[in-house]
Scaffold this motif. Structure first.
Motif, PDB file in Angstrom:
ATOM      1  N   LEU A   1       0.897  -1.153  -0.126  1.00  0.00           N
ATOM      2  CA  LEU A   1       0.030   0.013  -0.120  1.00  0.00           C
ATOM      3  C   LEU A   1       0.838   1.149   0.023  1.00  0.00           C
ATOM      4  CD1 LEU A   1      -2.758  -1.144   2.795  1.00  0.00           C
ATOM      5  CD2 LEU A   1      -2.808  -1.365   0.059  1.00  0.00           C
ATOM      6  N   LYS A   2       0.363   2.311  -0.381  1.00  0.00           N
ATOM      7  CA  LYS A   2       1.221   3.566  -0.641  1.00  0.00           C
ATOM      8  C   LYS A   2       1.304   4.138   0.637  1.00  0.00           C
ATOM      9  CE  LYS A   2      -0.005   4.415  -5.552  1.00  0.00           C
ATOM     10  NZ  LYS A   2      -0.552   5.466  -6.354  1.00  0.00           N
ATOM     11  N   ASN A   3       0.767   3.713   1.758  1.00  0.00           N
ATOM     12  CA  ASN A   3       0.908   4.373   3.057  1.00  0.00           C
ATOM     13  C   ASN A   3       2.231   3.678   3.684  1.00  0.00           C
ATOM     14  OD1 ASN A   3      -0.247   1.992   3.765  1.00  0.00           O
ATOM     15  ND2 ASN A   3      -2.109   3.062   4.764  1.00  0.00           N
ATOM     16  N   CYS A   4       3.019   2.553   3.036  1.00  0.00           N
ATOM     17  CA  CYS A   4       3.976   1.910   3.583  1.00  0.00           C
ATOM     18  C   CYS A   4       4.934   3.033   3.622  1.00  0.00           C
ATOM     19  CB  CYS A   4       4.387   0.848   2.766  1.00  0.00           C
ATOM     20  SG  CYS A   4       5.138   1.448   1.275  1.00  0.00           S
ATOM     21  N   VAL A   5       6.019   2.701   4.934  1.00  0.00           N
ATOM     22  CA  VAL A   5       7.285   3.657   4.936  1.00  0.00           C
ATOM     23  C   VAL A   5       8.029   3.572   3.874  1.00  0.00           C
ATOM     24  CG1 VAL A   5       6.681   3.562   7.460  1.00  0.00           C
ATOM     25  CG2 VAL A   5       8.122   1.703   6.530  1.00  0.00           C
ATOM     26  N   ARG A   6       9.000   4.309   3.761  1.00  0.00           N
ATOM     27  CA  ARG A   6       9.925   4.232   2.466  1.00  0.00           C
ATOM     28  C   ARG A   6      10.912   3.109   2.710  1.00  0.00           C
ATOM     29  NH1 ARG A   6      11.540  10.768   1.885  1.00  0.00           N
ATOM     30  NH2 ARG A   6       9.663  11.355   1.380  1.00  0.00           N
ATOM     31  N   SER A   7      11.355   2.704   4.013  1.00  0.00           N
ATOM     32  CA  SER A   7      12.133   1.460   3.798  1.00  0.00           C
ATOM     33  C   SER A   7      11.368   0.239   3.469  1.00  0.00           C
ATOM     34  CB  SER A   7      12.640   1.494   5.291  1.00  0.00           C
ATOM     35  OG  SER A   7      11.393   1.356   6.245  1.00  0.00           O
ATOM     36  N   GLU A   8      10.233   0.127   3.838  1.00  0.00           N
ATOM     37  CA  GLU A   8       9.424  -1.114   3.476  1.00  0.00           C
ATOM     38  C   GLU A   8       9.451  -1.218   1.967  1.00  0.00           C
ATOM     39  OE1 GLU A   8       5.035  -3.155   4.386  1.00  0.00           O
ATOM     40  OE2 GLU A   8       5.507  -1.329   4.912  1.00  0.00           O
ATOM     41  N   LEU A   9       9.236  -0.136   1.277  1.00  0.00           N
ATOM     42  CA  LEU A   9       9.174  -0.040  -0.336  1.00  0.00           C
ATOM     43  C   LEU A   9      10.592  -0.671  -0.806  1.00  0.00           C
ATOM     44  CD1 LEU A   9       7.888   0.451  -3.118  1.00  0.00           C
ATOM     45  CD2 LEU A   9       8.307   2.940  -2.613  1.00  0.00           C
TER      46      LEU A   9
END
Length: 213
Positions: A112-120
């Motif tokens: 989901l786009k609300n994920c934290v940057r590190s997760e992406l």
């Protein structure tokens, strides 16, 4: 970052989203990673397919809801071009039904786009390494509804018309069915979704990704 990873070729990423601000944000994030580079952007499904064919990215970040061809359709067509294509869905649309459609189409992950940057960033590396990635919210929804009987395409079509405010008679006319059939189908839909009325059915179906918002 190890010497080996620094010397390896960067992960080449194609960013597909119909919002320029999202594409700009993702490409900016990738530019700050030593082991990644954004090699192209696409704003819709056909553009994504063309860019994939021309650029052969290592990982494709794919939105789900776009004008015209959906991200799910684009995933199917890209996977038809290359069975080795690694595609990570990045979307605002939660729901187990959405995720299942994407994975069945050939996606390797769903974020989901609300994920934290590190997760992406970690997800891109994992997908590139051949692993599957699903964010925790989606994983929870998948587990919660794993034994549920899914809605059929016809049942989803009926609910979309319900969501648009059409009464049973108009739904029957649009789908070339009898009113009694629509009533019976709605009863089945309510049972599958665990609801007792049309409004709640639309709410639950939307949350789970059977129908669009």
């Amino acid at each position: 970052m190890t010497v080996a990873s620094l010397s390896a070729s960067p992960i080449r990423v194609l960013v597909v989203d119909d919002h320029p601000v999202v594409r700009e944000g993702v490409t900016g994030l990738l530019a700050r990673q030593d082991d990644m580079e954004a090699i192209g952007e696409a704003c819709n499904g056909p553009d994504a397919i063309a860019k994939f064919r021309d650029l052969a990215p290592d990982v494709t970040l794919m939105d789900v809801q776009m004008q015209g061809m959906s991200g799910i359709e684009a995933i199917e067509k890209i996977r038809a071009l290359s069975g080795d294509a690694r595609i990570l869905v990045l979307t605002t649309y939660p729901g187990d039904a959405n995720a299942i459609r994407a994975i069945r189409a050939g996606a390797s992950g769903y974020l989901l786009k609300n994920c934290v940057r590190s997760e992406l960033i970690d997800a891109i590396r994992s997908v590139h390494a051949g692993r599957r990635v699903v964010c925790s919210d989606i994983a929870h929804a998948l587990a919660e509804h794993a034994l549920d009987e899914p809605l059929t395409d016809r049942e989803a079509a009926i609910l979309r018309l319900v969501a648009e405010g059409h009464p049973n008679k108009q739904i029957a006319w649009r789908l070339t069915l009898s009113v009694d059939t629509i009533k019976a189908q709605l009863k089945t839909i309510f049972e599958k979704l665990g609801v007792h009325d049309r409004t709640h059915a639309v709410t639950v179906a939307t949350r789970r990704g059977y129908i669009d918002r």
